[in-house]
Design a protein around this motif. Sequence first.
Motif, short mmCIF file in Angstrom:
data_model
loop_
_atom_site.label_atom_id
_atom_site.label_comp_id
_atom_site.label_asym_id
_atom_site.label_seq_id
_atom_site.Cartn_x
_atom_site.Cartn_y
_atom_site.Cartn_z
N GLN A 13 -19.49 -72.23 2.04
CA GLN A 13 -19.80 -70.79 1.50
C GLN A 13 -21.73 -71.05 1.54
O GLN A 13 -22.18 -71.77 0.95
N ALA A 14 -22.43 -69.69 1.19
CA ALA A 14 -23.46 -69.63 0.93
C ALA A 14 -23.87 -70.33 0.12
O ALA A 14 -23.13 -69.46 -1.24
N GLY A 15 -25.24 -70.62 -0.17
CA GLY A 15 -25.78 -71.82 -1.09
C GLY A 15 -25.36 -73.36 -1.48
O GLY A 15 -25.33 -73.75 -2.45
N GLY A 16 -24.11 -73.20 -0.86
CA GLY A 16 -22.97 -74.64 -0.88
C GLY A 16 -24.48 -75.16 -0.14
O GLY A 16 -25.05 -75.28 0.51
N SER A 17 -24.07 -77.22 0.18
CA SER A 17 -24.72 -77.95 0.63
C SER A 17 -23.84 -78.91 1.63
O SER A 17 -22.55 -79.15 1.50
N LEU A 18 -24.43 -79.37 2.43
CA LEU A 18 -23.57 -80.16 3.46
C LEU A 18 -24.64 -81.30 3.85
O LEU A 18 -26.11 -81.41 3.46
N ARG A 19 -24.38 -82.53 4.41
CA ARG A 19 -24.78 -83.78 4.50
C ARG A 19 -24.13 -84.56 5.62
O ARG A 19 -22.78 -85.03 5.96
N LEU A 20 -25.61 -83.74 6.35
CA LEU A 20 -25.05 -84.82 8.07
C LEU A 20 -25.52 -86.07 8.52
O LEU A 20 -26.65 -86.04 7.90
N SER A 21 -24.41 -87.07 9.40
CA SER A 21 -24.58 -87.96 9.23
C SER A 21 -25.02 -88.05 10.65
O SER A 21 -24.04 -87.74 11.65
N CYS A 22 -25.66 -89.12 11.09
CA CYS A 22 -26.06 -89.42 12.81
C CYS A 22 -26.05 -90.88 12.47
O CYS A 22 -27.43 -91.27 11.94
N ALA A 23 -25.20 -91.84 13.06
CA ALA A 23 -25.24 -93.75 13.03
C ALA A 23 -25.70 -93.62 15.03
O ALA A 23 -24.99 -93.17 15.93
N ALA A 24 -26.54 -94.66 14.63
CA ALA A 24 -26.97 -95.30 16.01
C ALA A 24 -27.26 -95.92 17.08
O ALA A 24 -26.99 -97.25 15.62
N SER A 25 -26.89 -96.69 17.26
CA SER A 25 -26.21 -97.62 18.15
C SER A 25 -27.64 -98.36 18.35
O SER A 25 -29.38 -98.26 18.79
N GLY A 26 -28.08 -100.03 19.07
CA GLY A 26 -29.34 -100.23 18.57
C GLY A 26 -29.61 -101.20 18.00
O GLY A 26 -29.17 -101.14 16.67
N ARG A 27 -30.36 -102.70 18.59
CA ARG A 27 -30.26 -103.01 17.20
C ARG A 27 -32.06 -102.71 17.23
O ARG A 27 -32.43 -103.40 15.91
N THR A 28 -32.95 -101.89 17.16
CA THR A 28 -34.01 -101.34 16.64
C THR A 28 -34.38 -100.07 16.76
O THR A 28 -35.64 -99.44 16.59
N PHE A 29 -33.50 -99.70 15.84
CA PHE A 29 -33.64 -98.44 14.81
C PHE A 29 -34.25 -98.20 14.72
O PHE A 29 -34.79 -96.81 14.26
N SER A 30 -34.84 -98.77 13.41
CA SER A 30 -36.34 -98.79 12.43
C SER A 30 -37.06 -98.51 13.53
O SER A 30 -38.68 -97.57 12.60
N ARG A 31 -37.71 -98.82 14.48
CA ARG A 31 -38.39 -98.30 15.03
C ARG A 31 -38.64 -97.01 15.47
O ARG A 31 -39.54 -96.41 16.59
N TYR A 32 -37.35 -96.56 16.28
CA TYR A 32 -37.15 -94.83 16.38
C TYR A 32 -37.82 -93.90 15.62
O TYR A 32 -37.47 -94.04 14.81
N THR A 33 -38.08 -93.22 16.15
CA THR A 33 -38.43 -91.21 15.73
C THR A 33 -36.61 -90.54 15.73
O THR A 33 -36.50 -90.63 16.48
N MET A 34 -36.49 -90.70 14.49
CA MET A 34 -34.82 -90.38 14.38
C MET A 34 -34.88 -88.08 14.06
O MET A 34 -36.69 -87.83 13.38
N GLY A 35 -34.94 -87.09 15.02
CA GLY A 35 -34.70 -86.08 14.78
C GLY A 35 -33.40 -85.60 14.61
O GLY A 35 -32.67 -85.96 15.07
N TRP A 36 -33.25 -84.07 13.68
CA TRP A 36 -32.49 -83.17 14.38
C TRP A 36 -33.31 -81.48 14.67
O TRP A 36 -34.17 -81.27 13.69
N PHE A 37 -32.03 -81.07 15.79
CA PHE A 37 -32.67 -80.00 15.89
C PHE A 37 -31.16 -78.97 16.19
O PHE A 37 -30.13 -79.61 15.05
N ARG A 38 -31.13 -78.32 16.18
CA ARG A 38 -30.26 -77.26 16.00
C ARG A 38 -29.97 -76.04 17.10
O ARG A 38 -31.50 -75.33 17.17
N GLN A 39 -28.57 -75.22 17.42
CA GLN A 39 -29.10 -74.50 18.17
C GLN A 39 -28.37 -73.14 17.82
O GLN A 39 -26.48 -73.36 17.97
N PRO A 40 -29.04 -72.26 17.03
CA PRO A 40 -27.82 -71.10 16.36
C PRO A 40 -27.09 -70.67 17.68
O PRO A 40 -27.26 -70.40 18.72
N PRO A 41 -25.83 -69.63 17.62
CA PRO A 41 -25.20 -68.79 18.85
C PRO A 41 -26.24 -68.03 19.13
O PRO A 41 -26.85 -67.26 19.08
#
Length: 128
Positions: A13-41
């Motif tokens: 509902q509006a006003g609520g909260s969610l936490r998204l997670s993104c699990a990545a494979s690979g041994r050099t994760f700390s070196r990667y730039t990570m981003g979140w994007f979204r596509q509305p309808p």
Amino acid sequence: QVQLVESGGGLVQAGGSLRLSCAASGRTFSRYTMGWFRQPPGKEREFVAAFRGNGGSLYYRDHADSVKGRFTISRDNAKNTVYLQMNSLKPEDTAVYYCAADGSSRWPLRDEALYAYWGQGTQVTVST
């Protein structure tokens, strides 16, 4: 190759909260730039947040103006996971949310063309 798997989407509902997670494979994760994007309808994909760091105390975070103060990107390099904490959600936040990763040091972080790896997306729906 980096594989990304998002989770945590759903209906809230509006006003609520969610936490998204993104699990990545690979041994050099700390070196990667990570981003979140979204596509509305019916709209194009847009930048939400990004996190660039070297695995140490130096890092750079950026959030789109539309989510600043409500959303926070963070990462746990030990778990190869990036998060998007979303608070005070609004109906206009309804979208498919994508996690993305980039192994270069290019800029700007808001440009989706920068990112070589993408997750499958997770739906977030905010009801009134």
